[in-house]
Every structure is written in structure tokens, then in C-alpha cells.
Design an enzyme around this catalytic site. Structure first.
Site, short mmCIF file in Angstrom:
data_model
loop_
_atom_site.label_atom_id
_atom_site.label_comp_id
_atom_site.label_asym_id
_atom_site.label_seq_id
_atom_site.Cartn_x
_atom_site.Cartn_y
_atom_site.Cartn_z
N TYR A 149 -2.87 75.87 86.14
CA TYR A 149 -2.56 77.13 85.40
C TYR A 149 -3.58 78.03 85.85
O TYR A 149 -3.03 79.40 86.15
CB TYR A 149 -2.16 76.92 83.98
CG TYR A 149 -1.76 78.33 83.04
CD1 TYR A 149 -0.47 78.54 83.34
CD2 TYR A 149 -2.79 78.81 82.42
CE1 TYR A 149 0.14 79.44 82.59
CE2 TYR A 149 -2.34 79.82 81.47
CZ TYR A 149 -0.90 80.37 81.58
OH TYR A 149 -0.47 81.47 80.71
N LYS A 153 -2.92 81.76 87.82
CA LYS A 153 -2.97 82.90 87.36
C LYS A 153 -4.27 83.71 87.94
O LYS A 153 -4.06 85.01 88.16
CB LYS A 153 -3.36 82.85 85.71
CG LYS A 153 -2.10 82.46 84.90
CD LYS A 153 -1.09 83.35 85.11
CE LYS A 153 0.31 82.88 84.05
NZ LYS A 153 1.44 83.54 84.14
N1 LIG Z 1 2.00 82.61 74.76
C1 LIG Z 1 0.62 82.74 75.44
O1 LIG Z 1 -0.12 82.38 74.58
C2 LIG Z 1 0.51 83.21 76.85
C3 LIG Z 1 -0.98 83.42 77.05
C4 LIG Z 1 -1.28 83.98 78.19
C5 LIG Z 1 -0.22 84.20 79.22
N2 LIG Z 1 1.03 83.85 78.91
C6 LIG Z 1 2.05 84.28 80.02
O2 LIG Z 1 2.82 84.99 79.49
C7 LIG Z 1 4.34 84.57 80.25
C8 LIG Z 1 5.36 84.56 79.24
O3 LIG Z 1 5.08 83.51 78.36
P1 LIG Z 1 5.55 82.95 76.92
O4 LIG Z 1 4.76 82.50 76.19
O5 LIG Z 1 6.59 84.07 76.63
O6 LIG Z 1 6.52 81.91 77.67
P2 LIG Z 1 7.82 81.08 77.05
O7 LIG Z 1 7.99 79.81 77.40
O8 LIG Z 1 8.20 81.47 75.59
O9 LIG Z 1 9.07 82.14 78.07
C9 LIG Z 1 8.99 81.82 79.53
C10 LIG Z 1 10.28 82.18 80.09
O10 LIG Z 1 9.97 82.14 81.40
C11 LIG Z 1 11.51 81.53 81.85
N3 LIG Z 1 11.22 80.88 83.21
C12 LIG Z 1 10.37 79.83 83.58
N4 LIG Z 1 10.42 79.43 84.84
C13 LIG Z 1 11.02 80.30 85.30
C14 LIG Z 1 11.86 80.37 86.54
N5 LIG Z 1 11.35 79.82 87.50
N6 LIG Z 1 12.68 81.59 87.11
C15 LIG Z 1 13.00 82.30 85.74
N7 LIG Z 1 12.71 82.22 84.72
C16 LIG Z 1 11.77 81.31 84.50
C17 LIG Z 1 11.77 80.52 80.96
O11 LIG Z 1 13.10 80.14 80.86
C18 LIG Z 1 11.37 81.35 79.55
O12 LIG Z 1 12.59 82.10 78.98
C19 LIG Z 1 3.75 83.42 81.06
O13 LIG Z 1 3.63 83.92 82.42
C20 LIG Z 1 2.63 82.95 80.62
O14 LIG Z 1 1.78 82.25 81.54
C21 LIG Z 1 1.44 83.46 77.80
#
Ligand SMILES: NC(=O)c1ccc[n+]([C@@H]2O[C@H](COP(=O)([O-])OP(=O)(O)OC[C@H]3O[C@@H](n4cnc5c(N)ncnc54)[C@H](O)[C@@H]3O)[C@@H](O)[C@H]2O)c1
Length: 245
Positions: A149, A153
Site C-alpha cells: 500500500y 501511494k
Molecule cells: N480510510 C482511511 O483511513 C484512508 C486513509 C488514507 C487514504 N485513504 C484512501 O482514500 C481512498 C478511499 O478510501 P475509503 O476509506 O473511502 O475506502 P472504501 O473501501 O470505504 O471505499 C473505496 C471505494 O473504492 C471502490 N473501488 C475499489 N477498487 C476499485 C476499482 N478497481 N475500480 C473502481 N472502484 C473501486 C470500492 O468499491 C469502494 O466503493 C482510498 O484510495 C484509500 O487508500 C483512506
């Protein structure tokens, strides 16, 4: 259409859904992209079909991405903002990590983001304007158990800087946001004790909300930020500064 047109990936839930909501409130038309059809289909009824259109696509499938942009060009002829938010985690110490989990995470988080940027870049260059906001993660600085991951990133941060250089003279600004611990379905899957430890290590001792990230996206998407490009904005309660405990 008079409204600004935005594309948001990973829009069906979590941070992506909060970005959709924020854009709707800011009077954008949103093309919401996700592979999760069930939740994605609910977006138009929740926010209004005149405000949000859901298109199912897997962002790491080149054909899906090209078809998506063809549909957008046919219907709207332009894209003002692309937010690359879709992403996944598959955590493990490196000695326990199957190569499939490395490939999957890098494929979605990095290659998928690159494919979306390539199509948006062609269109935005042609229309001489646009904004791309890539959702990276504070974890690009390094987190135990996230060699896949963090690498994906870090790749997003590097790519963002390159695209800022390549697209700058076409009035396209490309920036990244590095969220820290945000309360979403992704982090709700963590064991309770692990989650509490992570919260205790935060300078703020809190988790962020999806809306905290959406607010930063709204700022970087605005047409008032034409002199900010190639940057990574941390939305992490101060975690990137150093040890919170
Ligand atoms: N939640 C956190 O603490 C956090 C922290 C840092 C970064 N992020 C980043 O923020 C972003 C969103 O995270 P989140 O927590 O809302 O995740 P989540 O799992 O709640 O939602 C992610 C969404 O992406 C969709 N997805 C996954 N693979 C896909 C693909 N190949 N094509 C199309 N859609 C796809 C999933 O179906 C889901 O609806 C991500 O990039 C994650 O790495 C999240």
C-alpha cells in the site's frame, strides 16, 4: 451543461461518497465511478439524477476506463475535475504477503489512477484546463504491514508531481491529498484494539471524517487554485509531523 463536470472514482462509499456529496452541494455535476454497482446505483436516487450519474467501471481495466471517458465526452464534451479516490488495502508483514496482494494493491491504487489520469490528461490538454486530485495516503511515508500500500501511494505522489510538470502549461493543476486515519468502511474493518491504538497515536486523538477529505478536495478542485500544483496536502490530524505518543 452550465455546471462544472467532475469524475469521482470509488464513489459508492466512504471518502468517495463524501466527495460526491460535497460536489453536489457546490453545484457540480458528478460522474460517480465504482465497481460496486449495488451502492453506486443508489447515488442517483440519493442525490438526484440531474446531479449524479453512476457509471460502473473497474479503474484498473484499460478498456473500462476508455469506455468511461468516451461516454463522458459524448454526453458532456469535457471534464473539469477528476478525483482519483478508489483504492484498497491488503495489509501484511512482507514475510507473510502473497505476491497476489502486492499486484492487486499496486494495480488498483497506482495503475488504475494512472489509467484515469492518462484519459483525463488527454482531454484536459485539449480543452486547455482542468484539475486532477489524487487521493494518496499519509501511509506513503511508511507504515508497518503496508509495503504494498505504501509503495502504491508513494507512486501516486510521484506521478502527481510528474503530471503537474507535464500538464502545467495547459492550465491543468494536479495535486494529491494524503489522508490519515479516516472513519470509513475501510477502517471500520480493522480490529477494535488496533483501531484504538491508531487513534491514541494521533496528535488530535481523533479519527478524521470523510467530509474532512472532501473539503480539501473541494479546495484543490476550485478554479481559484490555479497556482497550486504538484503538491501533497496532508489531512491527517497532524500524524505526518511525527510520533503522537
Ligand atoms: N480510510 C482511511 O483511513 C484512508 C486513509 C488514507 C487514504 N485513504 C484512501 O482514500 C481512498 C478511499 O478510501 P475509503 O476509506 O473511502 O475506502 P472504501 O473501501 O470505504 O471505499 C473505496 C471505494 O473504492 C471502490 N473501488 C475499489 N477498487 C476499485 C476499482 N478497481 N475500480 C473502481 N472502484 C473501486 C470500492 O468499491 C469502494 O466503493 C482510498 O484510495 C484509500 O487508500 C483512506
Amino acid at each position: 451543461m452550465n455546471k462544472r463536470i467532475s469524475i469521482v472514482t470509488g464513489a459508492a462509499k466512504g471518502i468517495g461518497k463524501a466527495i460526491v456529496e460535497r460536489f453536489v452541494n457546490d453545484n457540480y455535476f458528478v460522474v460517480a465511478v465504482d465497481e460496486d454497482e449495488e451502492n453506486g446505483n443508489k447515488l442517483s436516487s440519493e442525490f438526484g439524477a440531474d446531479k449524479v450519474k453512476f457509471i460502473k467501471a473497474d479503474i484498473c481495466n484499460e478498456k473500462d476506463v476508455q469506455v468511461l471517458f468516451e461516454k463522458v465526452k459524448t454526453e458532456f464534451s469535457r471534464v473539469d475535475v477528476l478525483v482519483n479516490n478508489a483504492g484498497i488495502i491488503r495489509d501484511n508483514m512482507i514475510w507473510n504477503m502473497p505476491v497476489e496482494d502486492f499486484d492487486l494493491v499496486v494495480n488498483i491504487n497506482l495503475k488504475g489512477t494512472w489509467l484515469m489520469c492518462r484519459e483525463a490528461g488527454k482531454l484536459m490538454k485539449q480543452q486547455n484546463g482542468g484539475r486532477i486530485v489524487n487521493i494518496a495516503s499519509r501511509a506513503w511515508l511508511g507504515n508497518r504491514g503496508q509495503s504494498n500500500y505504501s509503495a502504491s501511494k508513494a507512486g501516486v505522489v510521484g506521478m502527481t508531481r510528474v503530471l503537474a510538470l507535464e500538464l502545467g502549461k495547459y492550465n491543468v493543476c494536479v495535486n494529491a491529498i494524503a489522508p490519515g486515519l479516516i472513519d470509513t468502511p475501510l477502517t471500520q474493518k480493522l480490529e477494535k484494539e488496533v483501531l484504538q491504538k491508531l487513534i491514541d497515536a494521533q496528535p488530535t486523538r481523533t479519527m478524521g471524517l470523510p467530509a474532512d477529505v472532501a473539503n480539501a478536495v473541494a479546495f484543490l478542485s476550485s478554479d481559484k487554485t490555479q497556482f497550486i500544483t504538484g503538491q501533497t496536502l496532508y489531512v491527517d490530524g497532524g500524524k505526518s509531523i511525527g510520533a503522537g505518543i
